[in-house]
Motif scaffolding. Structure first.
Motif, PDB file in Angstrom:
ATOM      1  N   PRO A 111     -22.804 -11.974 -58.342  1.00 22.95           N
ATOM      2  CA  PRO A 111     -23.902 -12.462 -57.424  1.00 22.95           C
ATOM      3  C   PRO A 111     -24.238 -12.194 -56.821  1.00 22.95           C
ATOM      4  CG  PRO A 111     -21.501 -13.066 -57.562  1.00 22.95           C
ATOM      5  CD  PRO A 111     -21.710 -11.779 -58.657  1.00 22.95           C
ATOM      6  N   VAL A 112     -25.771 -12.131 -55.798  1.00 27.00           N
ATOM      7  CA  VAL A 112     -26.011 -11.791 -55.120  1.00 27.00           C
ATOM      8  C   VAL A 112     -25.637 -12.981 -53.713  1.00 27.00           C
ATOM      9  CG1 VAL A 112     -27.943 -10.733 -53.146  1.00 27.00           C
ATOM     10  CG2 VAL A 112     -27.294 -10.510 -55.837  1.00 27.00           C
ATOM     11  N   VAL A 113     -24.965 -13.337 -52.404  1.00 29.09           N
ATOM     12  CA  VAL A 113     -24.424 -13.932 -51.769  1.00 29.09           C
ATOM     13  C   VAL A 113     -24.844 -13.533 -50.628  1.00 29.09           C
ATOM     14  CG1 VAL A 113     -22.860 -14.951 -51.160  1.00 29.09           C
ATOM     15  CG2 VAL A 113     -22.733 -14.343 -52.796  1.00 29.09           C
ATOM     16  N   LYS A 114     -25.996 -14.778 -49.589  1.00 29.81           N
ATOM     17  CA  LYS A 114     -25.578 -14.486 -48.844  1.00 29.81           C
ATOM     18  C   LYS A 114     -25.583 -16.076 -47.889  1.00 29.81           C
ATOM     19  CE  LYS A 114     -29.224 -11.600 -49.169  1.00 29.81           C
ATOM     20  NZ  LYS A 114     -29.096 -10.245 -48.804  1.00 29.81           N
ATOM     21  N   GLU A 115     -25.081 -15.436 -46.590  1.00 30.86           N
ATOM     22  CA  GLU A 115     -24.512 -16.635 -45.866  1.00 30.86           C
ATOM     23  C   GLU A 115     -25.463 -17.146 -44.877  1.00 30.86           C
ATOM     24  OE1 GLU A 115     -20.711 -16.135 -44.415  1.00 30.86           O
ATOM     25  OE2 GLU A 115     -19.527 -15.115 -46.376  1.00 30.86           O
ATOM     26  N   VAL A 116     -25.444 -18.708 -44.422  1.00 31.91           N
ATOM     27  CA  VAL A 116     -26.344 -19.572 -43.727  1.00 31.91           C
ATOM     28  C   VAL A 116     -25.232 -20.463 -42.735  1.00 31.91           C
ATOM     29  CG1 VAL A 116     -28.537 -20.642 -43.142  1.00 31.91           C
ATOM     30  CG2 VAL A 116     -27.963 -18.900 -45.593  1.00 31.91           C
ATOM     31  N   GLU A 117     -25.591 -20.578 -41.611  1.00 29.01           N
ATOM     32  CA  GLU A 117     -25.414 -21.561 -40.248  1.00 29.01           C
ATOM     33  C   GLU A 117     -25.960 -22.671 -39.874  1.00 29.01           C
ATOM     34  OE1 GLU A 117     -22.089 -22.080 -36.992  1.00 29.01           O
ATOM     35  OE2 GLU A 117     -23.845 -20.182 -37.233  1.00 29.01           O
ATOM     36  N   ILE A 118     -25.750 -23.486 -40.274  1.00 27.08           N
ATOM     37  CA  ILE A 118     -26.666 -24.882 -39.452  1.00 27.08           C
ATOM     38  C   ILE A 118     -25.840 -25.554 -38.595  1.00 27.08           C
ATOM     39  CG2 ILE A 118     -27.435 -27.045 -39.912  1.00 27.08           C
ATOM     40  CD1 ILE A 118     -28.332 -26.633 -42.708  1.00 27.08           C
ATOM     41  N   THR A 119     -26.323 -25.368 -37.251  1.00 25.62           N
ATOM     42  CA  THR A 119     -25.579 -25.414 -35.896  1.00 25.62           C
ATOM     43  C   THR A 119     -25.786 -26.429 -35.591  1.00 25.62           C
ATOM     44  OG1 THR A 119     -27.300 -24.323 -34.621  1.00 25.62           O
ATOM     45  CG2 THR A 119     -25.367 -22.938 -35.228  1.00 25.62           C
ATOM     46  N   ASP A 120     -27.449 -27.600 -35.679  1.00 26.90           N
ATOM     47  CA  ASP A 120     -27.267 -28.580 -34.977  1.00 26.90           C
ATOM     48  C   ASP A 120     -28.440 -29.476 -36.009  1.00 26.90           C
ATOM     49  OD1 ASP A 120     -27.541 -30.699 -32.976  1.00 26.90           O
ATOM     50  OD2 ASP A 120     -28.998 -28.976 -31.652  1.00 26.90           O
ATOM     51  N   ASN A 121     -28.588 -30.389 -35.265  1.00 24.68           N
ATOM     52  CA  ASN A 121     -28.826 -31.705 -36.857  1.00 24.68           C
ATOM     53  C   ASN A 121     -31.030 -31.421 -36.543  1.00 24.68           C
ATOM     54  OD1 ASN A 121     -26.950 -33.438 -37.179  1.00 24.68           O
ATOM     55  ND2 ASN A 121     -27.083 -34.574 -35.928  1.00 24.68           N
ATOM     56  N   ASP A 122     -31.667 -31.561 -37.426  1.00 20.90           N
ATOM     57  CA  ASP A 122     -33.432 -31.652 -37.553  1.00 20.90           C
ATOM     58  C   ASP A 122     -33.770 -30.262 -37.795  1.00 20.90           C
ATOM     59  OD1 ASP A 122     -35.594 -32.354 -37.979  1.00 20.90           O
ATOM     60  OD2 ASP A 122     -35.581 -33.154 -35.641  1.00 20.90           O
ATOM     61  N   GLN A 123     -32.520 -28.911 -38.194  1.00 20.97           N
ATOM     62  CA  GLN A 123     -32.812 -27.183 -38.231  1.00 20.97           C
ATOM     63  C   GLN A 123     -33.440 -27.813 -39.530  1.00 20.97           C
ATOM     64  OE1 GLN A 123     -29.272 -25.692 -37.426  1.00 20.97           O
ATOM     65  NE2 GLN A 123     -30.356 -25.060 -35.499  1.00 20.97           N
ATOM     66  N   GLU A 124     -34.648 -26.666 -39.457  1.00 15.62           N
ATOM     67  CA  GLU A 124     -34.793 -25.533 -41.036  1.00 15.62           C
ATOM     68  C   GLU A 124     -35.166 -24.390 -40.999  1.00 15.62           C
ATOM     69  OE1 GLU A 124     -39.138 -25.405 -41.636  1.00 15.62           O
ATOM     70  OE2 GLU A 124     -38.597 -27.369 -42.111  1.00 15.62           O
ATOM     71  N   ILE A 125     -33.776 -23.916 -41.500  1.00 16.62           N
ATOM     72  CA  ILE A 125     -33.022 -22.709 -41.672  1.00 16.62           C
ATOM     73  C   ILE A 125     -34.121 -21.748 -42.586  1.00 16.62           C
ATOM     74  CG2 ILE A 125     -30.994 -20.970 -41.451  1.00 16.62           C
ATOM     75  CD1 ILE A 125     -30.799 -22.729 -39.376  1.00 16.62           C
ATOM     76  N   LYS A 126     -34.129 -20.427 -42.059  1.00 12.27           N
ATOM     77  CA  LYS A 126     -34.905 -19.455 -43.511  1.00 12.27           C
ATOM     78  C   LYS A 126     -33.573 -18.627 -43.394  1.00 12.27           C
ATOM     79  CE  LYS A 126     -38.117 -16.199 -45.122  1.00 12.27           C
ATOM     80  NZ  LYS A 126     -37.562 -15.517 -45.644  1.00 12.27           N
ATOM     81  N   ALA A 127     -33.530 -18.805 -44.879  1.00 11.39           N
ATOM     82  CA  ALA A 127     -32.503 -17.434 -45.213  1.00 11.39           C
ATOM     83  C   ALA A 127     -32.826 -16.752 -45.501  1.00 11.39           C
ATOM     84  CB  ALA A 127     -31.886 -18.032 -46.376  1.00 11.39           C
ATOM     85  N   PRO A 128     -32.461 -15.263 -45.914  1.00 18.47           N
ATOM     86  CA  PRO A 128     -32.548 -14.149 -45.255  1.00 18.47           C
ATOM     87  C   PRO A 128     -33.134 -13.875 -47.512  1.00 18.47           C
ATOM     88  CG  PRO A 128     -30.175 -13.559 -44.456  1.00 18.47           C
ATOM     89  CD  PRO A 128     -30.506 -15.188 -44.901  1.00 18.47           C
ATOM     90  N   ASP A 129     -34.282 -13.074 -47.482  1.00 23.74           N
ATOM     91  CA  ASP A 129     -34.567 -13.228 -48.664  1.00 23.74           C
ATOM     92  C   ASP A 129     -33.125 -12.352 -49.879  1.00 23.74           C
ATOM     93  OD1 ASP A 129     -37.275 -13.744 -47.979  1.00 23.74           O
ATOM     94  OD2 ASP A 129     -38.047 -11.869 -48.382  1.00 23.74           O
ATOM     95  N   ILE A 130     -33.696 -13.437 -51.412  1.00 21.72           N
ATOM     96  CA  ILE A 130     -32.592 -12.488 -52.465  1.00 21.72           C
ATOM     97  C   ILE A 130     -33.403 -11.313 -52.959  1.00 21.72           C
ATOM     98  CG2 ILE A 130     -30.591 -13.248 -53.421  1.00 21.72           C
ATOM     99  CD1 ILE A 130     -30.428 -16.129 -52.240  1.00 21.72           C
ATOM    100  N   THR A 131     -32.613 -10.561 -53.205  1.00 20.91           N
ATOM    101  CA  THR A 131     -33.505  -9.777 -54.013  1.00 20.91           C
ATOM    102  C   THR A 131     -32.635  -9.471 -55.264  1.00 20.91           C
ATOM    103  OG1 THR A 131     -34.372  -8.311 -52.266  1.00 20.91           O
ATOM    104  CG2 THR A 131     -34.268  -7.291 -54.737  1.00 20.91           C
ATOM    105  N   ILE A 132     -32.596  -9.696 -56.504  1.00 17.84           N
ATOM    106  CA  ILE A 132     -31.693  -9.165 -58.062  1.00 17.84           C
ATOM    107  C   ILE A 132     -32.661  -8.723 -58.505  1.00 17.84           C
ATOM    108  CG2 ILE A 132     -31.428 -11.717 -57.343  1.00 17.84           C
ATOM    109  CD1 ILE A 132     -32.995 -12.761 -59.817  1.00 17.84           C
TER     110      ILE A 132
END
Length: 134
Positions: A111-132
């Motif tokens: 698995p290639v895993v990226k951790e992401v946190e949403i800290t508040d409501n109404d956010q649009e979070i871009k996760a780091p690119d996943i390279t496989i």
């Protein structure tokens, strides 16, 4: 004296109700996590890069908070982009399976895993690119 004995239990009840309303990570919010999958196609020994392209139609998984198994799964679009919508604040793990470039995994898949946190409501979070690797 009667008012004090009535107010104290009522105050504890209100504190309990408000503290138990905190929602965990997961669906039911108005935030989203999106990102891209990039595929690197190598030869069988991973010594020669043959091609690199957007990861179209790849399965992407998300784990809400401390869940033990994946919570949801979607496929990337033709550009290798995915999006998980309607999320609440919290911690998330996004993952996708890849060939093992170290050739150490008995299954050949990791698995290639990226951790992401949403800290508040109404956010649009871009996760780091996943390279496989394929």
């Amino acid at each position: 004296m009667k008012k004090i004995t009535t107010i104290i239990p009522l105050a504890f009840l209100l504190i309990f109700l408000f503290s138990s309303c905190k929602k965990e990570a997961g669906e039911g919010g108005n935030s989203s996590i999106y990102g891209s999958v990039i595929v690197r196609n190598y030869n069988s020994t991973f010594t020669d890069l043959l091609s690199e392209y957007p990861g179209a139609d790849e399965d992407v998984y998300i784990i809400y908070g401390n869940d033990k198994s994946y919570s949801d799964k979607i496929k990337t679009n033709y550009l290798g982009i995915y999006e998980f919508k309607y999320l609440r604040p919290g911690n998330y793990k996004i993952y996708i399976y890849s060939k093992d470039s170290t050739l150490q995994s008995p299954s050949g898949i990791v698995p290639v895993v990226k951790e992401v946190e949403i800290t508040d409501n109404d956010q649009e979070i871009k996760a780091p690119d996943i390279t496989i690797f394929r």
